[in-house]
Enzyme design. Structure first.
Site, PDB file in Angstrom:
ATOM      1  CB  VAL A  14     -21.699  12.923 -19.487  1.00 57.97           C
ATOM      2  CG1 VAL A  14     -21.926  12.145 -20.758  1.00 57.97           C
ATOM      3  CG2 VAL A  14     -20.638  13.997 -19.709  1.00 57.97           C
ATOM      4  CE  LYS A 105     -12.475  12.626 -20.938  1.00 60.36           C
ATOM      5  NZ  LYS A 105     -13.329  13.739 -21.246  1.00 60.36           N
ATOM      6  N   GLY A 134     -16.593  15.448 -27.603  1.00 57.46           N
ATOM      7  CA  GLY A 134     -18.003  15.682 -27.246  1.00 57.46           C
ATOM      8  C   GLY A 134     -18.986  15.232 -28.300  1.00 57.46           C
ATOM      9  N   GLY A 187     -19.419  22.653 -16.186  1.00 55.04           N
ATOM     10  CA  GLY A 187     -19.448  21.182 -16.301  1.00 55.04           C
ATOM     11  C   GLY A 187     -18.508  20.640 -17.356  1.00 55.04           C
ATOM     12  CD  GLU A 190     -12.460  14.842 -17.672  1.00 55.28           C
ATOM     13  OE1 GLU A 190     -12.745  13.765 -17.141  1.00 55.28           O
ATOM     14  OE2 GLU A 190     -13.080  15.273 -18.666  1.00 55.28           O
ATOM     15  CG  ASP A 201      -9.548  15.293 -21.396  1.00 52.36           C
ATOM     16  OD1 ASP A 201     -10.281  14.409 -20.919  1.00 52.36           O
ATOM     17  OD2 ASP A 201      -9.879  15.982 -22.389  1.00 52.36           O
ATOM     18  CE  LYS A 205     -11.468  14.511 -24.554  1.00 48.05           C
ATOM     19  NZ  LYS A 205     -11.694  15.920 -24.195  1.00 48.05           N
ATOM     20  N   GLY A 302     -19.716  19.133 -22.389  1.00 49.40           N
ATOM     21  CA  GLY A 302     -21.039  19.560 -21.933  1.00 49.40           C
ATOM     22  C   GLY A 302     -22.042  18.424 -21.947  1.00 49.40           C
TER      23      GLY A 302
HETATM   24  P1  NDP Z   1     -19.652  14.048 -13.121  1.00 50.25           P
HETATM   25  O1  NDP Z   1     -18.723  14.115 -11.967  1.00 50.25           O
HETATM   26  O2  NDP Z   1     -20.533  15.209 -13.394  1.00 50.25           O
HETATM   27  O3  NDP Z   1     -20.590  12.763 -12.990  1.00 50.25           O
HETATM   28  C1  NDP Z   1     -20.135  11.509 -12.558  1.00 50.25           C
HETATM   29  C2  NDP Z   1     -21.254  10.890 -11.730  1.00 50.25           C
HETATM   30  O4  NDP Z   1     -20.894   9.557 -11.415  1.00 50.25           O
HETATM   31  C3  NDP Z   1     -21.463  11.625 -10.405  1.00 50.25           C
HETATM   32  O5  NDP Z   1     -22.829  11.683 -10.080  1.00 50.25           O
HETATM   33  C4  NDP Z   1     -20.673  10.745  -9.455  1.00 50.25           C
HETATM   34  O6  NDP Z   1     -21.089  10.860  -8.102  1.00 50.25           O
HETATM   35  C5  NDP Z   1     -20.994   9.363 -10.003  1.00 50.25           C
HETATM   36  N1  NDP Z   1     -20.008   8.393  -9.569  1.00 50.25           N
HETATM   37  C6  NDP Z   1     -18.672   8.478  -9.630  1.00 50.25           C
HETATM   38  N2  NDP Z   1     -18.115   7.376  -9.100  1.00 50.25           N
HETATM   39  C7  NDP Z   1     -19.125   6.591  -8.717  1.00 50.25           C
HETATM   40  C8  NDP Z   1     -19.193   5.306  -8.063  1.00 50.25           C
HETATM   41  N3  NDP Z   1     -18.090   4.677  -7.728  1.00 50.25           N
HETATM   42  N4  NDP Z   1     -20.400   4.791  -7.814  1.00 50.25           N
HETATM   43  C9  NDP Z   1     -21.525   5.449  -8.140  1.00 50.25           C
HETATM   44  N5  NDP Z   1     -21.522   6.661  -8.725  1.00 50.25           N
HETATM   45  C10 NDP Z   1     -20.343   7.217  -9.010  1.00 50.25           C
HETATM   46  O7  NDP Z   1     -18.758  13.715 -14.391  1.00 50.25           O
HETATM   47  P2  NDP Z   1     -19.084  14.023 -15.924  1.00 50.25           P
HETATM   48  O8  NDP Z   1     -20.469  13.671 -16.236  1.00 50.25           O
HETATM   49  O9  NDP Z   1     -18.575  15.372 -16.272  1.00 50.25           O
HETATM   50  O10 NDP Z   1     -18.086  12.985 -16.634  1.00 50.25           O
HETATM   51  C11 NDP Z   1     -18.377  11.615 -16.678  1.00 50.25           C
HETATM   52  C12 NDP Z   1     -17.482  10.948 -17.709  1.00 50.25           C
HETATM   53  O11 NDP Z   1     -17.701  11.531 -18.985  1.00 50.25           O
HETATM   54  C13 NDP Z   1     -15.987  11.107 -17.451  1.00 50.25           C
HETATM   55  O12 NDP Z   1     -15.332   9.954 -17.888  1.00 50.25           O
HETATM   56  C14 NDP Z   1     -15.593  12.289 -18.331  1.00 50.25           C
HETATM   57  O13 NDP Z   1     -14.252  12.258 -18.695  1.00 50.25           O
HETATM   58  C15 NDP Z   1     -16.478  12.030 -19.516  1.00 50.25           C
HETATM   59  N6  NDP Z   1     -16.790  13.201 -20.333  1.00 50.25           N
HETATM   60  C16 NDP Z   1     -17.230  14.354 -19.748  1.00 50.25           C
HETATM   61  C17 NDP Z   1     -17.590  15.426 -20.531  1.00 50.25           C
HETATM   62  C18 NDP Z   1     -18.099  16.686 -19.931  1.00 50.25           C
HETATM   63  O14 NDP Z   1     -18.344  17.635 -20.689  1.00 50.25           O
HETATM   64  N7  NDP Z   1     -18.289  16.783 -18.626  1.00 50.25           N
HETATM   65  C19 NDP Z   1     -17.524  15.348 -21.990  1.00 50.25           C
HETATM   66  C20 NDP Z   1     -17.038  14.080 -22.504  1.00 50.25           C
HETATM   67  C21 NDP Z   1     -16.695  13.059 -21.694  1.00 50.25           C
HETATM   68  P3  NDP Z   1     -20.277  11.913  -7.171  1.00 50.25           P
HETATM   69  O15 NDP Z   1     -20.532  13.256  -7.743  1.00 50.25           O
HETATM   70  O16 NDP Z   1     -20.875  11.690  -5.828  1.00 50.25           O
HETATM   71  O17 NDP Z   1     -18.823  11.523  -7.251  1.00 50.25           O
HETATM   72  N1  HSE Z   2     -12.894  17.754 -19.643  1.00 51.36           N
HETATM   73  C1  HSE Z   2     -13.134  17.468 -21.007  1.00 51.36           C
HETATM   74  C2  HSE Z   2     -12.885  18.712 -21.823  1.00 51.36           C
HETATM   75  C3  HSE Z   2     -14.542  17.005 -21.215  1.00 51.36           C
HETATM   76  O1  HSE Z   2     -12.801  19.800 -21.235  1.00 51.36           O
HETATM   77  O2  HSE Z   2     -12.737  18.596 -23.031  1.00 51.36           O
HETATM   78  C4  HSE Z   2     -14.830  16.568 -22.635  1.00 51.36           C
HETATM   79  O3  HSE Z   2     -14.124  15.413 -22.950  1.00 51.36           O
END
Ligand code: NDP
Ligand code: HSE
Length: 424
Positions: A14, A105, A134, A187, A190, A201, A205, A302
């Protein structure tokens, strides 16, 4: 035009998607919204994540205190996920007067009531459109529309991963574990997919959306929750045969002080608009007392759909005043709220029994003694001297059905209660 400097904490799916939009559509945002947004820092565990996503490595920052102290940074995006250290980092940013835009969330459902007052005290905002559904602007709609309506119900497919898994199992006969692996690779899932498949999750929400819709704090702990891990391939086949799709639904209803809040798999009739929401798409079907039925539909997960919701919050935060919730957000269920546990629903019940005379009639008697009326019953051939029987009930009280199942499970001729799934 003033340049607004911002930072992104967490550069995964994200965070990376948000960066793409901010860089690729920077001119468009500048010309249409009158704000020029520049990413000054990206905080992550290592600079590798920037390199991997084609971002300038010089933006890398690993020191959260230095980021909080930089007065040039007006706003910070949190896309790390999880509760800690995200909560500590967000708190530091809010205390430094920087608005925060988050997609988290879990954190919001657990700590909204603590974080929002910190934002308020420091004259900044906490924005979370991306935390639910999303790219679909449902948080904005619930927070800023329907002022004249009482929202009476929301039925949502609000987890992309589980909808993707159930759709793949139903349409292509893909196994549960294969479908989950695909959702992870894309992607959507979670970091720990238990949160998706066990319904946490969706409960986080629903806690956020329900609070906004019903103007009262709806703690996630008060939401009945069941995931999809017990839905079998046979249930999906039976559902299709009977004219249904199985969906993980988040259901919130309000009638006066009675609130129903639950997340569980549901048989949805094929002609219902929610039945055709497939893959990682999400939808929220809402009913307001004057507006009637509305359905919000779109990509529920996504990089880019979620990034789009984040960018819209960034623009909102930089252009206007922060908004705070219109109810007492103390994280607790208001004393006046009566949480309905004995709700009304249809049920699909699948049992394996001895294939002999009288078994069906004993089960039917138990159901009828508990006031549960059978809508349909079919016997599916099984191995040897066993039979699988599928019942659909008319709308019945949850407690009556659970009481019936307890008695049915004790019958000597009942080998197993294979599945119980509610019917919309
Ligand atoms: P990812 O795991 O892809 O990305 C998280 C990033 O943050 C990684 O690069 C991770 O590094 C880094 N990170 C985590 N902890 C730390 C830390 N302590 N210090 C520095 N960097 C850190 O997750 P997403 O992008 O999928 O999700 C992020 C957020 O968005 C979550 O809260 C998720 O619930 C929410 N979300 C996700 C959606 C999706 O479609 N994926 C949609 C809607 C919401 P590393 O990989 O090394 O841990
Ligand atoms: N893991 C969550 C889902 C990401 O699959 O809906 C979006 O919030």
């Amino acid at each position: 035009m003033k340049k607004h400097k911002i930072a992104i904490m967490g550069f995964g799916t994200v965070g990376g998607g948000t960066y793409d939009i901010l860089t690729q559509n920077r001119d468009h945002i500048r010309s249409t919204q009158g704000v020029d947004i520049e990413v000054k820092y990206v905080l992550d565990r290592s600079a590798e994540s920037l390199e991997k996503r084609g971002a300038d490595k010089s933006l890398f920052c690993s020191d959260v205190d230095a980021l909080a102290a930089d007065k040039e940074v007006e706003l910070v995006v949190e896309t790390m996920g999880g509760v800690e250290p995200a909560k500590t980092f967000i708190t530091k940013m809010l205390r430094a007067g920087k608005s925060v835009v988050t997609a988290n969330k879990e954190l919001l459902a657990k700590s909204w009531s603590e974080l929002e007052p910190i934002a308020k005290e420091n004259g900044c905002g906490l924005f979370f459109e991306a935390s639910c559904v999303g790219g679909v602007p449902i948080v904005r709609a619930l927070g800023e529309s329907f002022q004249g309506d009482k929202v009476q119900s929301i039925y949502g497919i609000i987890n992309g991963t589980t909808n993707y898994i159930l759709s793949k199992m139903s349409a292509e006969g893909v196994s549960y574990s294969q479908a989950l692996a695909q959702a992870q690779a894309l992607g959507f899932a979670e970091a720990n997919p238990t949160s998706d498949v066990e319904g946490y999750d969706a409960a986080y929400k629903l806690s956020i959306l329900g609070s906004l819709a019903f103007h009262t704090s709806l703690p996630y702990q008060s939401i009945y929750r069941e995931g999809i891990t017990r839905v079998t391939a046979a249930d999906i086949v039976n559902a299709k045969r009977l004219g249904y799709e199985i969906k993980l639904l988040a259901i919130g209803k309000r009638c006066g002080n009675d609130i129903e809040a639950r997340v569980h798999p549901v048989f949805v009739e094929k002609n219902h608009p929610l039945a055709s929401v497939s893959g990682a798409f999400n939808a929220v079907y809402l009913h307001g007392d004057f507006v009637g039925d509305l359905m919000f539909y779109g990509a529920g997960a996504g990089a880019h759909p979620t990034g789009s919701a984040i960018v819209s919050d960034i623009v909102k935060a930089l252009c206007g005043k922060p908004t705070y919730c219109d109810f007492d957000n103390n994280g607790k269920l208001d004393k006046s709220v009566n949480l309905v546990g004995d709700f009304l629903s249809g049920y699909y019940i699948c049992v394996t029994v001895d294939d002999k005379a009288g078994v069906l009639s004993r089960i039917s008697t138990i159901l009828s003694d508990n006031g549960v009326s059978i809508k349909a019953a079919t016997q599916v051939p099984s191995d040897g001297n066993a039979a699988t029987v599928v019942f659909l009930t008319h709308p019945s009280r949850e407690h009556s059905v659970m009481r019936s199942l307890e008695s049915i499970g004790k019958l000597a001729s009942v080998r197993n209660i294979d599945s119980v799934i509610r019917v919309l």
